[in-house]
Design a protein around this motif. Sequence first.
Motif, PDB file in Angstrom:
ATOM      1  N   HIS A   1      42.218  41.252  48.897  1.00  0.00           N
ATOM      2  CA  HIS A   1      41.634  40.142  48.130  1.00  0.00           C
ATOM      3  C   HIS A   1      41.728  40.475  46.649  1.00  0.00           C
ATOM      4  CE1 HIS A   1      38.115  36.996  47.969  1.00  0.00           C
ATOM      5  NE2 HIS A   1      38.975  36.847  46.968  1.00  0.00           N
TER       6      HIS A   1
ATOM      7  N   HIS B   1      34.036  37.268  51.474  1.00  0.00           N
ATOM      8  CA  HIS B   1      32.774  37.868  50.985  1.00  0.00           C
ATOM      9  C   HIS B   1      31.553  37.200  51.618  1.00  0.00           C
ATOM     10  CE1 HIS B   1      33.070  34.422  48.234  1.00  0.00           C
ATOM     11  NE2 HIS B   1      34.157  34.960  47.673  1.00  0.00           N
TER      12      HIS B   1
ATOM     13  N   ASP C   1      28.918  38.237  52.780  1.00  0.00           N
ATOM     14  CA  ASP C   1      27.603  38.778  52.430  1.00  0.00           C
ATOM     15  C   ASP C   1      27.078  38.250  51.098  1.00  0.00           C
ATOM     16  OD1 ASP C   1      29.945  40.475  51.678  1.00  0.00           O
ATOM     17  OD2 ASP C   1      28.448  41.463  50.413  1.00  0.00           O
ATOM     18  N   ARG C   2      27.895  37.519  50.346  1.00  0.00           N
ATOM     19  CA  ARG C   2      27.489  37.078  49.016  1.00  0.00           C
ATOM     20  C   ARG C   2      26.870  35.689  49.040  1.00  0.00           C
ATOM     21  NH1 ARG C   2      32.642  38.176  45.322  1.00  0.00           N
ATOM     22  NH2 ARG C   2      32.058  36.043  44.758  1.00  0.00           N
TER      23      ARG C   2
ATOM     24  N   GLY D   1      29.721  32.146  49.708  1.00  0.00           N
ATOM     25  CA  GLY D   1      29.781  32.800  51.008  1.00  0.00           C
ATOM     26  C   GLY D   1      29.382  31.827  52.108  1.00  0.00           C
TER      27      GLY D   1
ATOM     28  N   GLU E   1      35.345  38.807  56.146  1.00  0.00           N
ATOM     29  CA  GLU E   1      35.471  39.732  55.021  1.00  0.00           C
ATOM     30  C   GLU E   1      34.117  39.950  54.365  1.00  0.00           C
ATOM     31  OE1 GLU E   1      38.005  39.964  50.886  1.00  0.00           O
ATOM     32  OE2 GLU E   1      36.458  38.421  51.153  1.00  0.00           O
ATOM     33  N   PHE E   2      33.864  41.201  53.975  1.00  0.00           N
ATOM     34  CA  PHE E   2      32.669  41.567  53.228  1.00  0.00           C
ATOM     35  C   PHE E   2      33.074  42.117  51.867  1.00  0.00           C
ATOM     36  CE2 PHE E   2      31.693  41.948  57.697  1.00  0.00           C
ATOM     37  CZ  PHE E   2      30.448  41.355  57.802  1.00  0.00           C
ATOM     38  N   SER E   3      32.170  42.043  50.928  1.00  0.00           N
ATOM     39  CA  SER E   3      32.399  42.678  49.636  1.00  0.00           C
ATOM     40  C   SER E   3      32.244  44.187  49.792  1.00  0.00           C
ATOM     41  CB  SER E   3      31.391  42.160  48.602  1.00  0.00           C
ATOM     42  OG  SER E   3      30.104  42.720  48.831  1.00  0.00           O
TER      43      SER E   3
ATOM     44  N   ALA F   1      28.539  45.303  50.521  1.00  0.00           N
ATOM     45  CA  ALA F   1      27.794  44.796  51.673  1.00  0.00           C
ATOM     46  C   ALA F   1      27.015  45.919  52.359  1.00  0.00           C
ATOM     47  CB  ALA F   1      28.750  44.146  52.665  1.00  0.00           C
TER      48      ALA F   1
ATOM     49  N   ARG G   1      36.678  44.914  54.292  1.00  0.00           N
ATOM     50  CA  ARG G   1      35.945  44.956  53.025  1.00  0.00           C
ATOM     51  C   ARG G   1      36.956  45.008  51.894  1.00  0.00           C
ATOM     52  NH1 ARG G   1      33.522  49.656  52.392  1.00  0.00           N
ATOM     53  NH2 ARG G   1      31.784  48.940  51.113  1.00  0.00           N
TER      54      ARG G   1
ATOM     55  N   ASP H   1      37.899  41.731  45.880  1.00  0.00           N
ATOM     56  CA  ASP H   1      37.872  40.442  45.175  1.00  0.00           C
ATOM     57  C   ASP H   1      38.126  40.690  43.685  1.00  0.00           C
ATOM     58  OD1 ASP H   1      37.606  37.768  44.571  1.00  0.00           O
ATOM     59  OD2 ASP H   1      35.429  37.703  44.812  1.00  0.00           O
TER      60      ASP H   1
END
Length: 241
Positions: A8, A154, A156-157, A161, A179-181, A184, A201, A204
């Motif tokens: 990302h 992302h 978790d955002r 999100g 996908e997580f940042s 997270a 993960r 971004d």
Amino acid sequence: MRFYYDLHIHSCLSPCGDDDMTPYNIVNMAKLNGLDVIAITDHNSSRNAPAVLKAADEIGLVAIAGMELTTREDVHILTLFPNVENALEFNDFVDSKRMRIENRTEIYGSQLIMNDRDEIIGEEKDLLITATDIGVYEAVKAVGAYGGAALPAHIDRDGNGLVAVLGSLEKDMGFRAVEFSLFAKREFIEKYAKEGYGVIRDSDAHRLEEISEAGGDNYIDTDVLTAQSVIAALSFGADIK
């Protein structure tokens, strides 16, 4: 084998991306950081993917053509394609679904289209961060029609999100991976892994210094590393760390 990734990354085509995020700079920073595979995922556009993939190939880095799609609900969806041709065909489809508002560079920043030698060959005039007329429940099928994988970005955002915007991730949305940042919480990641989703993960990254470095658990374990193998893993919820 273990291959480190950052799937990302925004270029200077994204209005919020730094002008230093040129194809040459991105791939060489990724290589310097020890990464094996990256994806170029600008907002609602894949027009810098050809340059990034060509620049990456010259230095032995695997690069994937993608896009960060904004749905009509204002949710961000990470999309990745097996080749640049499919990505550009999807780009044309998204163009037909985008809200057209002229970009104001003094507010949002430039949206530069470049070649692999970091020469400007064009500029997107309409703002790329607006919502499209593609819904969350349509995204997997729409991306899959072009051979790609789609996953909530992302997750978790709070900002864009899926969980924050819609309240929950539902199985009938069709996503196989999420996908997580990089920030997270582990328990949040484990929650979705236990529900059977593949998890990744990513950075971004909008600036060169934000691109991930190799290390930790951001790796794919596979015998052969190609864009196609990454797409297959994400599409079928394989064990991606």
